[in-house]
Design an enzyme around this catalytic site. Structure first.
Site, PDB file in Angstrom:
ATOM      1  N   CYS A 239     -13.728   4.785   7.732  1.00 44.08           N
ATOM      2  CA  CYS A 239     -15.125   4.352   7.814  1.00 44.08           C
ATOM      3  C   CYS A 239     -15.157   2.904   7.350  1.00 44.08           C
ATOM      4  O   CYS A 239     -14.442   2.531   6.414  1.00 44.08           O
ATOM      5  CB  CYS A 239     -15.973   5.229   6.895  1.00 44.08           C
ATOM      6  SG  CYS A 239     -17.657   4.638   6.620  1.00 44.08           S
TER       7      CYS A 239
ATOM      8  N   CYS B 213     -21.737  -5.916   5.215  1.00 44.87           N
ATOM      9  CA  CYS B 213     -21.627  -6.951   4.178  1.00 44.87           C
ATOM     10  C   CYS B 213     -21.858  -8.329   4.801  1.00 44.87           C
ATOM     11  O   CYS B 213     -21.246  -8.665   5.826  1.00 44.87           O
ATOM     12  CB  CYS B 213     -20.237  -6.873   3.539  1.00 44.87           C
ATOM     13  SG  CYS B 213     -19.981  -8.158   2.306  1.00 44.87           S
TER      14      CYS B 213
ATOM     15  N   CYS C 243     -24.031   3.089   2.990  1.00 39.28           N
ATOM     16  CA  CYS C 243     -23.004   4.134   2.920  1.00 39.28           C
ATOM     17  C   CYS C 243     -23.597   5.476   3.375  1.00 39.28           C
ATOM     18  O   CYS C 243     -24.546   5.986   2.768  1.00 39.28           O
ATOM     19  CB  CYS C 243     -22.462   4.247   1.492  1.00 39.28           C
ATOM     20  SG  CYS C 243     -21.270   5.592   1.336  1.00 39.28           S
TER      21      CYS C 243
ATOM     22  N   CYS D 283     -16.435   9.883   0.085  1.00 37.36           N
ATOM     23  CA  CYS D 283     -16.182   8.761   1.002  1.00 37.36           C
ATOM     24  C   CYS D 283     -15.554   9.265   2.304  1.00 37.36           C
ATOM     25  O   CYS D 283     -14.586  10.026   2.295  1.00 37.36           O
ATOM     26  CB  CYS D 283     -15.268   7.750   0.313  1.00 37.36           C
ATOM     27  SG  CYS D 283     -14.751   6.407   1.390  1.00 37.36           S
TER      28      CYS D 283
ATOM     29  N   ASP E  50       0.803  -1.203   0.000  1.00 39.34           N
ATOM     30  CA  ASP E  50       0.000   0.000   0.000  1.00 39.34           C
ATOM     31  C   ASP E  50       0.856   1.283   0.000  1.00 39.34           C
ATOM     32  O   ASP E  50       0.488   2.268   0.604  1.00 39.34           O
ATOM     33  CB  ASP E  50      -0.888  -0.044   1.267  1.00 39.34           C
ATOM     34  CG  ASP E  50      -1.932   1.052   1.276  1.00 39.34           C
ATOM     35  OD1 ASP E  50      -2.287   1.531   0.196  1.00 39.34           O
ATOM     36  OD2 ASP E  50      -2.380   1.430   2.376  1.00 39.34           O
TER      37      ASP E  50
ATOM     38  N   CYS F 148     -27.628  -8.578  -3.641  1.00 41.34           N
ATOM     39  CA  CYS F 148     -27.376  -7.773  -2.430  1.00 41.34           C
ATOM     40  C   CYS F 148     -26.888  -6.375  -2.820  1.00 41.34           C
ATOM     41  O   CYS F 148     -26.171  -6.191  -3.805  1.00 41.34           O
ATOM     42  CB  CYS F 148     -26.310  -8.461  -1.587  1.00 41.34           C
ATOM     43  SG  CYS F 148     -25.788  -7.518  -0.151  1.00 41.34           S
TER      44      CYS F 148
ATOM     45  N   CYS G 289     -24.236  -2.715   1.039  1.00 41.89           N
ATOM     46  CA  CYS G 289     -23.168  -1.718   1.219  1.00 41.89           C
ATOM     47  C   CYS G 289     -23.589  -0.367   0.647  1.00 41.89           C
ATOM     48  O   CYS G 289     -23.327   0.683   1.246  1.00 41.89           O
ATOM     49  CB  CYS G 289     -21.874  -2.201   0.577  1.00 41.89           C
ATOM     50  SG  CYS G 289     -22.051  -2.741  -1.128  1.00 41.89           S
TER      51      CYS G 289
END
Ligand code: SF4
Ligand code: SF4
Length: 375
Positions: free
Chosen positions: A259, A266, A216, A232, A151, A209, A212
């Site tokens: 967050c 999920c 949000c 976001c 990352d 589904c 999510c």
């Protein structure tokens, strides 16, 4: 770099069976080093490059200039590290035992810190384990070219993990594994070894589904697998340097660093495995601390308590900015108002503006309370 050997040397020829055996060994060693899953893929990411280009064209990256700065190096691994032929993709669970994620979200006087950031910084730990994995490979085959990433560079980590068979892209754009959910870190070892590759994870299990997207708080999931970062809360609290747009402040609730809502709701999150890594255990009660107690940290205390933590990167000013919003969203109380008043003259204009917003929110709630009591 201590964790890399330049990928310039043509690799010593190995036969197919030798490479297949090495791939098996890499997976065994990876698991022994604490990775829950290890997969191998090649460097072909053209489909993902098209998605990334479309996403960038819409400006969904917001102020994250690093998303555009490296050109095609992100989607063409051999441009980032010449000689790269394969990527070993690894994942490591991070959820510590006994954290009460949804409970904290439901208690607006407590602070919610994204579950991945409660303990020590994961970059160092995972990079070290990848270096250990490379060492084991070297002991087996001799010198070889590699570079470890966590990352920290232009790397398409989720796309590579999907191609390496670790999971599918959920509608929340996270990588999901049917047996482990999505609360895990990813890391990569770029290598010049022409290892056999794994089957990509092609079956997507989201079906009908859309939990999510519904959950949000800011409507940031603008399409299946597409997140507009500018909306976001993870971006707003961590990446954004300036003022948080007023339109999102109430929706942020008590989320002061990141967050997790689109992951917590999920259905696959129930398969999350608890981490075995002590480093990921919560420090300084960050999984349960009150907003007021964190707002009271001075800068020296912030620097001391966030040393070796991913939170350190946002700095003290943005730390206070984020908590001020949480306090504005907290139920009215004299203590909250007093904590905000104490920061009203803070030297940073950014903090002062957020404190002023929060005080106004508290004032409105106080007025409501008085009106209700009087009626
Ligand atoms: S992290 Fe939070 S704000 Fe961002 S997309 Fe997921 S639920 Fe929405
Ligand atoms: S909440 Fe539902 S739609 Fe969203 S990622 Fe999970 S399974 Fe897929």
């Amino acid at each position: 770099m201590p964790d890399s050997t330049a990928l310039e040397r043509p690799n010593v020829a190995m036969t197919g069976p030798q490479l297949a055996r090495l791939a098996d060994l890499i997976k065994t060693w990876g698991r022994e080093l604490g990775f829950q899953q290890v997969g191998i893929t090649d460097t072909e990411l053209s489909a993902h490059e098209a998605h990334l280009d479309a996403w960038l064209e819409k400006g969904y990256q917001g102020e994250m200039g690093f998303m555009t700065k490296h050109g095609t190096k992100r989607t063409r691994p051999a441009e980032l590290e010449p000689g790269t032929q394969r990527i070993v993709s690894v994942r490591m669970d991070y959820l510590p035992a006994e954290v009460e994620s949804t409970k904290v979200l439901g208690q607006p006087s407590r602070a919610y810190v994204s579950r991945y950031a409660l303990g020590r910084d994961y970059h160092k730990l995972i990079r070290k384990r990848l270096a250990q994995l490379a060492k084991k490979i070297e002991q087996e085959v001799g010198e070889f070219g590699y570079r470890a990433f966590v990352d920290s560079a232009p790397v398409m980590e989720r796309a590579l993990a999907q191609k390496a068979g670790l999971g599918w892209f959920g509608k929340n754009a996270m990588l999901l594994n049917p047996k482990a959910g999505s609360l895990f870190f990813l890391g990569e070892l770029y290598t010049d070894l022409p290892l056999p590759i794994d089957e990509p994870f092609v079956q997507e299990h989201c079906g009908s589904c859309s939990a999510c997207q519904t959950a949000c708080p800011t409507g940031a999931i603008v399409d299946d697998k597409v997140v507009d970062s500018r909306k976001c809360i993870s971006y707003l609290t961590i990446e954004l340097h300036d003022a948080i747009p007023v339109e999102y402040r109430r929706a942020m609730g008590n989320r002061i660093y990141g967050c997790d809502d689109c992951q917590l709701v999920c259905p696959f999150t129930r398969f999350t495995r608890i981490t075995q890594e002590d480093d990921f255990a919560p420090r300084h009660d960050l999984d349960r601390a009150s907003l007021i107690s964190l707002f009271a940290w001075g800068e020296a205390e912030f620097l001391d308590k966030t040393a070796g933590s991913p939170i350190r990167r946002i700095g003290y000013e943005r730390w206070l900015r984020n908590i001020a919003i949480g306090l504005g969203n907290a139920p009215w109380s004299e203590t909250v108002e007093a904590a905000l008043w104490a920061r009203r003259g803070f030297p940073s204009a950014l903090v002062r503006e957020h404190v002023a917003w929060a005080l106004e929110e508290q004032r409105l709630k106080r007025a409501d309370r008085i009106a209700t009591d009087a009626s």
